[in-house]
Design a protein around this motif. Structure first.
Motif, PDB file in Angstrom:
ATOM      1  N   ASP A  51       0.869  -1.173   0.000  1.00 18.57           N
ATOM      2  CA  ASP A  51       0.000   0.000   0.000  1.00 18.57           C
ATOM      3  C   ASP A  51       0.905   1.223   0.000  1.00 18.57           C
ATOM      4  O   ASP A  51       1.564   1.516   0.981  1.00 18.57           O
ATOM      5  N   ALA A  84       2.010   7.440  -2.576  1.00 16.48           N
ATOM      6  CA  ALA A  84       2.806   7.888  -3.717  1.00 16.48           C
ATOM      7  C   ALA A  84       3.486   9.223  -3.454  1.00 16.48           C
ATOM      8  O   ALA A  84       4.638   9.420  -3.829  1.00 16.48           O
ATOM      9  N   LEU A 140       0.282  -3.592  -6.624  1.00 14.24           N
ATOM     10  CA  LEU A 140       0.430  -2.255  -6.047  1.00 14.24           C
ATOM     11  C   LEU A 140      -0.954  -1.689  -5.787  1.00 14.24           C
ATOM     12  O   LEU A 140      -1.804  -1.683  -6.672  1.00 14.24           O
ATOM     13  N   CYS A 145      -2.683   1.848  -4.757  1.00 18.40           N
ATOM     14  CA  CYS A 145      -2.320   3.254  -4.663  1.00 18.40           C
ATOM     15  C   CYS A 145      -3.575   4.113  -4.788  1.00 18.40           C
ATOM     16  O   CYS A 145      -4.352   3.952  -5.718  1.00 18.40           O
ATOM     17  N   PRO A 150      -2.739   7.226  -8.163  1.00 21.44           N
ATOM     18  CA  PRO A 150      -1.829   6.721  -9.194  1.00 21.44           C
ATOM     19  C   PRO A 150      -1.237   7.813 -10.071  1.00 21.44           C
ATOM     20  O   PRO A 150      -0.140   7.645 -10.608  1.00 21.44           O
ATOM     21  N   ARG A 176       0.166  10.343  -9.159  1.00 17.91           N
ATOM     22  CA  ARG A 176       1.379  10.862  -8.526  1.00 17.91           C
ATOM     23  C   ARG A 176       2.568   9.904  -8.644  1.00 17.91           C
ATOM     24  O   ARG A 176       3.669  10.237  -8.233  1.00 17.91           O
ATOM     25  N   LEU A 177       2.306   8.705  -9.170  1.00 20.40           N
ATOM     26  CA  LEU A 177       3.407   7.776  -9.405  1.00 20.40           C
ATOM     27  C   LEU A 177       4.150   8.195 -10.669  1.00 20.40           C
ATOM     28  O   LEU A 177       3.579   8.840 -11.550  1.00 20.40           O
ATOM     29  N   SER A 210       5.438   8.139 -14.286  1.00 22.19           N
ATOM     30  CA  SER A 210       4.763   7.610 -15.481  1.00 22.19           C
ATOM     31  C   SER A 210       5.384   6.288 -15.911  1.00 22.19           C
ATOM     32  O   SER A 210       4.686   5.412 -16.439  1.00 22.19           O
ATOM     33  N   ARG A 215       3.662   3.659 -13.812  1.00 22.75           N
ATOM     34  CA  ARG A 215       2.287   3.450 -14.286  1.00 22.75           C
ATOM     35  C   ARG A 215       2.262   2.672 -15.593  1.00 22.75           C
ATOM     36  O   ARG A 215       1.391   1.830 -15.808  1.00 22.75           O
ATOM     37  N   CYS A 223       2.269  -1.187 -15.297  1.00 24.63           N
ATOM     38  CA  CYS A 223       1.235  -1.797 -14.456  1.00 24.63           C
ATOM     39  C   CYS A 223      -0.066  -1.971 -15.236  1.00 24.63           C
ATOM     40  O   CYS A 223      -0.367  -1.197 -16.149  1.00 24.63           O
ATOM     41  N   TRP A 277      -3.923  -1.521 -14.956  1.00 23.40           N
ATOM     42  CA  TRP A 277      -4.780  -0.651 -14.160  1.00 23.40           C
ATOM     43  C   TRP A 277      -6.102  -1.354 -13.884  1.00 23.40           C
ATOM     44  O   TRP A 277      -6.823  -1.744 -14.809  1.00 23.40           O
TER      45      TRP A 277
END
Length: 160
Positions: free
Chosen positions: A5, A8, A33, A35, A38, A40-41, A43, A46, A49, A51
């Protein structure tokens, strides 16, 4: 399988880069993951991953889930506290957390919260009684007891 958890906004750049390396070379495992933000992660994180968005449940669906859980645990369903159901905003876990917090409020005080005090002075007097009622609790519950105070305030504001 590994579940993490993430906050970010709290992830430092070295931590984000280490996570990116893990995502690029996961080995034989599965990395999940979770979050809340997301966007704020990085790029690059992201983009590696899949979604899967989770949306709040409608009140009817949430009530059904909670009724099923209550039946399995031998407890009572969400119909006993529609205010807590509304405060949970579609999250069965949030409802259960609010319910645990509400149970920490001393007996008698919870009953007095059924109606809004008629004026600010009585509201402050009730707030003082709640604070004093929670003071005698053990040190181990100090952080848990701050939550019921916040919950009581939210319930009172919700009734306005």
């Amino acid at each position: 399988m590994c579940s993490s958890d993430l906050s970010a906004e709290a992830m430092a750049e070295p931590a984000a880069n280490a996570l990116l390396k893990t995502l690029e070379e996961p080995g034989d495992g599965l990395l999940i993951l979770l979050c809340a933000a997301p966007g704020r992660l990085l790029s690059t994180i992201r983009s590696r991953c899949h979604w899967i968005p989770f949306h709040p449940l409608a009140l009817e669906a949430m009530a059904a889930v909670l009724d099923r859980v209550a039946g399995e645990e031998g407890g009572r369903g969400p119909t006993e506290s529609p205010e807590l159901l509304a405060l949970a905003e579609g999250s069965p876990g949030a409802y259960q957390a609010h319910r645990r917090q509400w149970q920490l409020v001393p007996e008698g005080l919870a009953d007095r919260l059924g109606e809004l005090p008629p004026n600010p002075q009585e509201a402050l007097a009730l707030a003082r009684e709640i604070s004093e009622g929670l003071e005698g609790r053990s040190e181990e519950h100090t952080s848990e007891l701050q939550s019921p105070c916040n919950l009581v305030c939210r319930l009172l504001l919700e009734k306005k």
